[in-house]
Structure formats: structure tokens, C-alpha cells
Design an enzyme around this catalytic site. Structure first.
Site, PDB file in Angstrom:
ATOM      1  N   ARG A   1       0.299  11.980  -9.561  1.00  0.00           N
ATOM      2  CA  ARG A   1       0.797  10.466  -8.429  1.00  0.00           C
ATOM      3  C   ARG A   1       2.343   9.895  -9.574  1.00  0.00           C
ATOM      4  O   ARG A   1       3.372   9.071  -8.924  1.00  0.00           O
ATOM      5  CB  ARG A   1      -0.319   9.010  -9.473  1.00  0.00           C
ATOM      6  CG  ARG A   1      -1.493   9.095  -8.765  1.00  0.00           C
ATOM      7  CD  ARG A   1      -2.218   8.004  -9.369  1.00  0.00           C
ATOM      8  NE  ARG A   1      -3.700   7.961  -9.143  1.00  0.00           N
ATOM      9  CZ  ARG A   1      -4.233   7.539  -8.200  1.00  0.00           C
ATOM     10  NH1 ARG A   1      -3.360   7.286  -6.353  1.00  0.00           N
ATOM     11  NH2 ARG A   1      -5.871   7.369  -7.616  1.00  0.00           N
TER      12      ARG A   1
ATOM     13  N   GLU B   1       0.818  -1.115   0.053  1.00  0.00           N
ATOM     14  CA  GLU B   1      -0.166  -0.128   0.078  1.00  0.00           C
ATOM     15  C   GLU B   1       1.033   0.785  -0.077  1.00  0.00           C
ATOM     16  O   GLU B   1       2.058   1.297   0.295  1.00  0.00           O
ATOM     17  CB  GLU B   1      -1.052  -0.635   1.173  1.00  0.00           C
ATOM     18  CG  GLU B   1      -1.738   1.451   1.348  1.00  0.00           C
ATOM     19  CD  GLU B   1      -2.944   0.915   0.288  1.00  0.00           C
ATOM     20  OE1 GLU B   1      -2.810   1.801  -0.783  1.00  0.00           O
ATOM     21  OE2 GLU B   1      -3.817   1.576   0.679  1.00  0.00           O
TER      22      GLU B   1
ATOM     23  N   ASP C   1      -2.954   5.413   6.443  1.00  0.00           N
ATOM     24  CA  ASP C   1      -3.346   6.729   6.662  1.00  0.00           C
ATOM     25  C   ASP C   1      -4.142   6.500   8.025  1.00  0.00           C
ATOM     26  O   ASP C   1      -4.010   6.124   9.427  1.00  0.00           O
ATOM     27  CB  ASP C   1      -4.361   7.676   6.270  1.00  0.00           C
ATOM     28  CG  ASP C   1      -4.516   9.055   6.932  1.00  0.00           C
ATOM     29  OD1 ASP C   1      -4.426   9.860   8.115  1.00  0.00           O
ATOM     30  OD2 ASP C   1      -5.586   9.703   6.028  1.00  0.00           O
TER      31      ASP C   1
HETATM   32  P1  IMP Z   1      -7.212   5.003   5.500  1.00  0.00           P
HETATM   33  O1  IMP Z   1      -5.379   4.360   5.963  1.00  0.00           O
HETATM   34  O2  IMP Z   1      -7.928   3.273   5.034  1.00  0.00           O
HETATM   35  O3  IMP Z   1      -7.526   5.789   5.929  1.00  0.00           O
HETATM   36  O4  IMP Z   1      -6.573   5.348   3.881  1.00  0.00           O
HETATM   37  C1  IMP Z   1      -4.944   5.117   3.109  1.00  0.00           C
HETATM   38  C2  IMP Z   1      -5.771   5.938   2.007  1.00  0.00           C
HETATM   39  O5  IMP Z   1      -6.199   7.202   1.782  1.00  0.00           O
HETATM   40  C3  IMP Z   1      -4.788   5.211   1.185  1.00  0.00           C
HETATM   41  O6  IMP Z   1      -4.118   3.952   0.509  1.00  0.00           O
HETATM   42  C4  IMP Z   1      -4.589   6.988   0.282  1.00  0.00           C
HETATM   43  O7  IMP Z   1      -5.097   6.838  -1.022  1.00  0.00           O
HETATM   44  C5  IMP Z   1      -5.425   8.023   0.765  1.00  0.00           C
HETATM   45  N1  IMP Z   1      -4.321   9.034   1.411  1.00  0.00           N
HETATM   46  C6  IMP Z   1      -4.874   8.661   3.146  1.00  0.00           C
HETATM   47  N2  IMP Z   1      -3.722  10.028   3.195  1.00  0.00           N
HETATM   48  C7  IMP Z   1      -3.336  10.465   2.067  1.00  0.00           C
HETATM   49  C8  IMP Z   1      -2.224  11.446   2.118  1.00  0.00           C
HETATM   50  O8  IMP Z   1      -1.471  12.215   2.606  1.00  0.00           O
HETATM   51  N3  IMP Z   1      -1.814  11.918   0.544  1.00  0.00           N
HETATM   52  C9  IMP Z   1      -2.586  10.836  -0.891  1.00  0.00           C
HETATM   53  N4  IMP Z   1      -3.289  10.015  -0.598  1.00  0.00           N
HETATM   54  C10 IMP Z   1      -3.869   9.706   1.000  1.00  0.00           C
HETATM   55 MG    MG Z   2      -4.975   4.048  -2.041  1.00  0.00          MG
END
Ligand code: IMP
Ligand code: MG
Length: 176
Positions: free
Chosen positions: A167, A101, A105
Site C-alpha cells: 500500500r 475509492e 473492479d
Molecule cells: P469491487 O469493485 O466491488 O470488485 O471491489 C473493489 C475493491 O477490490 C477495491 O476497493 C480493492 O480493495 C479491491 N481490488 C480490486 N481490484 C484490485 C487490484 O487489482 N489490486 C488490489 N485490490 C483490488
Molecule cells: Mg478497497
């Protein structure tokens, strides 16, 4: 209405730092899985550059596949349920799965996927994330292989997007 211009000029993590770190991660993974094979699952689309680099620094037998997931509108924030837009093409029963991944976040996507893949009979399910943003965490979820920790910034580049843009930046930057 004028189009908003974002300043992404600052290099947070350079191309060279990325290459060095990914090689280290690949070496650690190769050591840990020595004598076994591994099934890499890249999460589209953000993991693509990381997956391409990481897989080439892994020396154990490796298969690969991709999944594409999205959140159910705002619902995911509370439930952590994700919609699977593209599922695996093959069986992962008894395989050592490594989810690849771009960033962790909130941790909601990966905690859902870990459970989902475990329920499909994987022998083990681990996580390799290029970036970790611990301040965003909403569930107790840790990556097994992490490249860099970042602060509470919106990161772009090396697969990470803002509205599908940036990207293709070969380095990591952030949106001011
Ligand atoms: P989470 O951990 O479920 O919140 O999701 C993570 C996903 O959110 C990642 O795979 C990214 O696609 C997106 N994401 C989270 N933080 C960022 C960031 O700072 N920049 C770009 N995409 C982010
Ligand atoms: Mg993602």
C-alpha cells in the site's frame, strides 16, 4: 516452504503521473461543485493516499469521513451485499456525497454503497475512483471521476494491496 516473492518493480503509473492526474481530478471536482459544499467519504484502507492528495486539490468547502467495508465471504460475488465494519460518524442528509475509492473492479462494493448512502438522504452521490478496471465489471456501475483505466492485472501501490502489503508504494505497479 519458501516464501513467494512477487516482482513489483515495474512502474505502471509514476509518482509524477499520479500527482498530475489527481490535480486534474481535483480541479474538475472543484469546477463541478462550485458554489456548493462536498462530503468526501473515503473507503478504507485503499483510498487513504488518494483521499489525502485529492482533498488538497479540491477548492470548494469539503468535509470528510471514512467507511470500512468487507465482503460477506463468497456471498458478495452474487448478492453484492457488503458488511459495514466502520460506518459514518456524521449525518449526510442533503449533502453532496463523493465516494473516494482506490479502484472499481466488479463494481459490487460501490453499487451497494451508492444505494446505501442514497437511502440515508444524501442530496447527491457520486464516485471518484483513482483506477478503473472495466474488464472486471459484474454490475452496471460507472465512476464519475476516474484517474486511469487499467487492464486485467492485479494492481498494487498508492493504497492498493496484496495481502495488506505494497500500500505504501508511491507509484502504481502490478503483480506479475
Ligand atoms: P469491487 O469493485 O466491488 O470488485 O471491489 C473493489 C475493491 O477490490 C477495491 O476497493 C480493492 O480493495 C479491491 N481490488 C480490486 N481490484 C484490485 C487490484 O487489482 N489490486 C488490489 N485490490 C483490488
Ligand atoms: Mg478497497
Amino acid at each position: 516452504m519458501s516464501e513467494k516473492k512477487y516482482d513489483v518493480s515495474e512502474v505502471l503509473i509514476s509518482k509524477e503521473q499520479i500527482a498530475e492526474k489527481v490535480a486534474e481530478m481535483g480541479a474538475a471536482i472543484s469546477r463541478d461543485y462550485e458554489g456548493e459544499s462536498i462530503f468526501l467519504i473515503g473507503i478504507l484502507k485503499g483510498s487513504v493516499p488518494f483521499m489525502a492528495d485529492l482533498m488538497r486539490s479540491i477548492t470548494v468547502d469539503a468535509e470528510m469521513d471514512f467507511m470500512c467495508v468487507s465482503s460477506y465471504g463468497g456471498e458478495m460475488r452474487t448478492s453484492g451485499v457488503v458488511k459495514i465494519l466502520k460506518d459514518l460518524d456524521s449525518d449526510i442528509k442533503d449533502k453532496n456525497v463523493l465516494i473516494v475509492e482506490d479502484i472499481i473492479d466488479s463494481g459490487l462494493t460501490l453499487s451497494y454503497l451508492k444505494e446505501y448512502l442514497g437511502a440515508r438522504g444524501a442530496k447527491s452521490v457520486k464516485i471518484a475512483a483513482f483506477l478503473d478496471k472495466p474488464t472486471g465489471r459484474k454490475v452496471d456501475l460507472q465512476g464519475d471521476y476516474i484517474g486511469f483505466e487499467v487492464g486485467d492485472q492485479f494492481i498494487v501501490g498508492y493504497g492498493l494491496d496484496l495481502d495488506q502489503k505494497y500500500r505504501n508504494l508511491p507509484y502504481i505497479s502490478w503483480i506479475k
